[in-house]
Design an enzyme around this catalytic site. Structure first.
Site, mmCIF file in Angstrom:
data_model
loop_
_atom_site.group_PDB
_atom_site.id
_atom_site.type_symbol
_atom_site.label_atom_id
_atom_site.label_comp_id
_atom_site.label_asym_id
_atom_site.label_seq_id
_atom_site.Cartn_x
_atom_site.Cartn_y
_atom_site.Cartn_z
ATOM 1 N N LYS A 13 -30.628 3.124 11.674
ATOM 2 C CA LYS A 13 -31.315 4.321 12.111
ATOM 3 C C LYS A 13 -32.409 4.104 12.863
ATOM 4 O O LYS A 13 -32.611 4.791 14.206
ATOM 5 C CB LYS A 13 -31.309 5.499 11.287
ATOM 6 C CG LYS A 13 -30.087 5.764 10.375
ATOM 7 C CD LYS A 13 -30.025 6.799 9.291
ATOM 8 C CE LYS A 13 -31.175 6.706 8.171
ATOM 9 N NZ LYS A 13 -30.810 5.801 7.265
ATOM 10 N N ARG A 127 -35.044 -7.254 5.941
ATOM 11 C CA ARG A 127 -35.846 -6.581 6.846
ATOM 12 C C ARG A 127 -37.279 -6.650 6.793
ATOM 13 O O ARG A 127 -37.951 -6.972 5.691
ATOM 14 C CB ARG A 127 -35.517 -5.241 6.520
ATOM 15 C CG ARG A 127 -36.516 -4.179 7.306
ATOM 16 C CD ARG A 127 -35.845 -2.780 7.317
ATOM 17 N NE ARG A 127 -36.107 -2.111 6.192
ATOM 18 C CZ ARG A 127 -35.413 -1.024 6.159
ATOM 19 N NH1 ARG A 127 -34.746 -0.332 7.346
ATOM 20 N NH2 ARG A 127 -35.474 -0.229 4.902
ATOM 21 N N ARG A 159 -41.084 -4.030 3.084
ATOM 22 C CA ARG A 159 -41.393 -2.697 2.383
ATOM 23 C C ARG A 159 -41.325 -2.959 0.998
ATOM 24 O O ARG A 159 -40.205 -3.788 0.414
ATOM 25 C CB ARG A 159 -40.435 -1.768 2.884
ATOM 26 C CG ARG A 159 -40.857 -0.901 4.266
ATOM 27 C CD ARG A 159 -39.864 -0.166 4.877
ATOM 28 N NE ARG A 159 -39.105 0.600 3.927
ATOM 29 C CZ ARG A 159 -38.067 1.392 4.286
ATOM 30 N NH1 ARG A 159 -37.924 1.634 5.451
ATOM 31 N NH2 ARG A 159 -37.251 2.191 3.306
ATOM 32 N N ARG A 170 -31.454 3.950 -4.101
ATOM 33 C CA ARG A 170 -31.428 4.676 -2.841
ATOM 34 C C ARG A 170 -29.954 5.062 -2.225
ATOM 35 O O ARG A 170 -29.792 5.973 -1.700
ATOM 36 C CB ARG A 170 -32.189 3.780 -1.631
ATOM 37 C CG ARG A 170 -33.520 3.829 -1.786
ATOM 38 C CD ARG A 170 -34.198 2.731 -0.988
ATOM 39 N NE ARG A 170 -34.117 2.668 0.340
ATOM 40 C CZ ARG A 170 -34.533 1.483 1.010
ATOM 41 N NH1 ARG A 170 -35.064 0.433 0.614
ATOM 42 N NH2 ARG A 170 -34.461 1.562 2.434
HETATM 43 P P1 ADP Z 1 -34.075 3.986 4.489
HETATM 44 O O1 ADP Z 1 -33.345 5.222 5.383
HETATM 45 O O2 ADP Z 1 -33.930 2.768 4.814
HETATM 46 O O3 ADP Z 1 -33.756 4.635 2.983
HETATM 47 P P2 ADP Z 1 -36.703 5.451 5.108
HETATM 48 O O4 ADP Z 1 -37.905 4.933 5.510
HETATM 49 O O5 ADP Z 1 -35.803 6.656 5.839
HETATM 50 O O6 ADP Z 1 -35.583 4.242 4.673
HETATM 51 O O7 ADP Z 1 -36.756 6.014 3.610
HETATM 52 C C1 ADP Z 1 -37.661 5.515 2.623
HETATM 53 C C2 ADP Z 1 -37.931 6.520 1.416
HETATM 54 O O8 ADP Z 1 -38.640 7.532 1.871
HETATM 55 C C3 ADP Z 1 -36.290 7.118 0.775
HETATM 56 O O9 ADP Z 1 -35.752 6.286 0.018
HETATM 57 C C4 ADP Z 1 -37.044 8.644 0.012
HETATM 58 O O10 ADP Z 1 -37.555 8.225 -1.114
HETATM 59 C C5 ADP Z 1 -38.257 8.926 1.206
HETATM 60 N N1 ADP Z 1 -37.676 9.726 2.179
HETATM 61 C C6 ADP Z 1 -37.629 9.549 3.312
HETATM 62 N N2 ADP Z 1 -37.176 10.722 4.002
HETATM 63 C C7 ADP Z 1 -37.214 11.527 3.287
HETATM 64 C C8 ADP Z 1 -36.749 12.775 3.306
HETATM 65 N N3 ADP Z 1 -35.958 13.599 4.246
HETATM 66 N N4 ADP Z 1 -36.711 13.718 2.032
HETATM 67 C C9 ADP Z 1 -37.028 12.991 0.666
HETATM 68 N N5 ADP Z 1 -37.364 11.828 0.866
HETATM 69 C C10 ADP Z 1 -37.203 10.948 2.072
#
Ligand code: ADP
Length: 216
Positions: A13, A127, A159, A170
């Site tokens: 994404k 990554r 990360r 996740r």
């Molecule tokens: P990925 O899509 O690879 O899981 P992100 O950077 O989008 O990575 O998200 C990393 C973490 O941040 C998620 O596993 C979650 O804990 C938190 N997070 C991100 N976006 C949200 C959201 N909209 N609501 C709740 N938690 C979120």
């Protein structure tokens, strides 16, 4: 036009979001990035957020809403938003609808990137993000070289939630909380499925065609 990028962790994404931003002059809203910035800026709240992220759980809707408020009300970003990693549960999807409605906007399409779990694992564990310029690389598929990256390799960072145990959690969180949103968008006829297992450019070609069809 406002776009939602949907898909499991590691679906690409962020990478595709950056391509869309470059080609269509949109503004990417990544709640994951906003949370990581908050971790750097705000020690107390940041520690709380980090421990949730490292468990592979979702951060509370209240925290997410507070981070997004400025974005919805920013006139410069009117109808130019691309959401990466948001919404992540049904409450957030409903909240997004009502915030957009309040500012006289709506979602134009939801692009769902479909990727098998086996590939997701490889993408996430390989990554690397440059903490200087923000570019995303992958040790296995797209390593940073002097040709595609001008910063010092010392800026390449993994990360803390990109480890096998957290990724498994996740993925579970995605299946239980996030996947149900798909029906919500399907009912609204906003959903487009995309094969997220192809090369980055091929995936983007598919996305470009969908966005172009919406613009005409
Ligand atoms: P990925 O899509 O690879 O899981 P992100 O950077 O989008 O990575 O998200 C990393 C973490 O941040 C998620 O596993 C979650 O804990 C938190 N997070 C991100 N976006 C949200 C959201 N909209 N609501 C709740 N938690 C979120």
């Amino acid at each position: 036009m406002n776009i939602v990028l949907f898909g499991p962790p590691g679906a690409g994404k962020g990478t595709q979001g950056d391509q869309i931003v470059k080609n269509f002059n949109l503004y990417k809203v990544s709640t994951g990035d906003l949370l990581r910035e908050e971790i750097k800026k705000n020690i107390n709240l940041g520690n709380k957020i980090k421990s949730i992220i490292d468990k592979g759980l979702l951060v509370s809707d209240n925290i997410i809403n507070d981070l997004l408020i400025k974005i919805f009300s920013d006139k410069k970003l009117y109808n130019r938003l691309i959401f990466d990693g948001y919404p992540r549960n049904l409450e957030q999807a409903r909240n997004l609808d009502s915030c957009l409605k309040k500012y006289k906007q709506k979602i134009s399409c939801v692009l769902c990137l479909n990727v098998e779990k086996k590939l997701i694992l490889k993408r996430i564990l390989g990554r690397q993000t440059c903490i200087n310029c923000g570019l995303i690389f992958n040790e296995y598929f797209m390593p940073a070289t002097s040709k595609n990256h001008s910063c010092d390799p010392k800026f390449l960072n993994k990360r803390s939630d990109d480890n096998e145990k957290t990724v498994t959690n996740r993925f579970e969180t995605y299946l239980n909380k996030t996947l149900p949103i798909l029906d919500f968008y399907k009912e609204q006829n906003l959903l487009h499925h995309i094969n997220g297992m192809l090369e980055i450019d091929q995936i983007f070609d598919e996305i470009r065609a969908i966005i172009a069809s919406l613009e005409t």
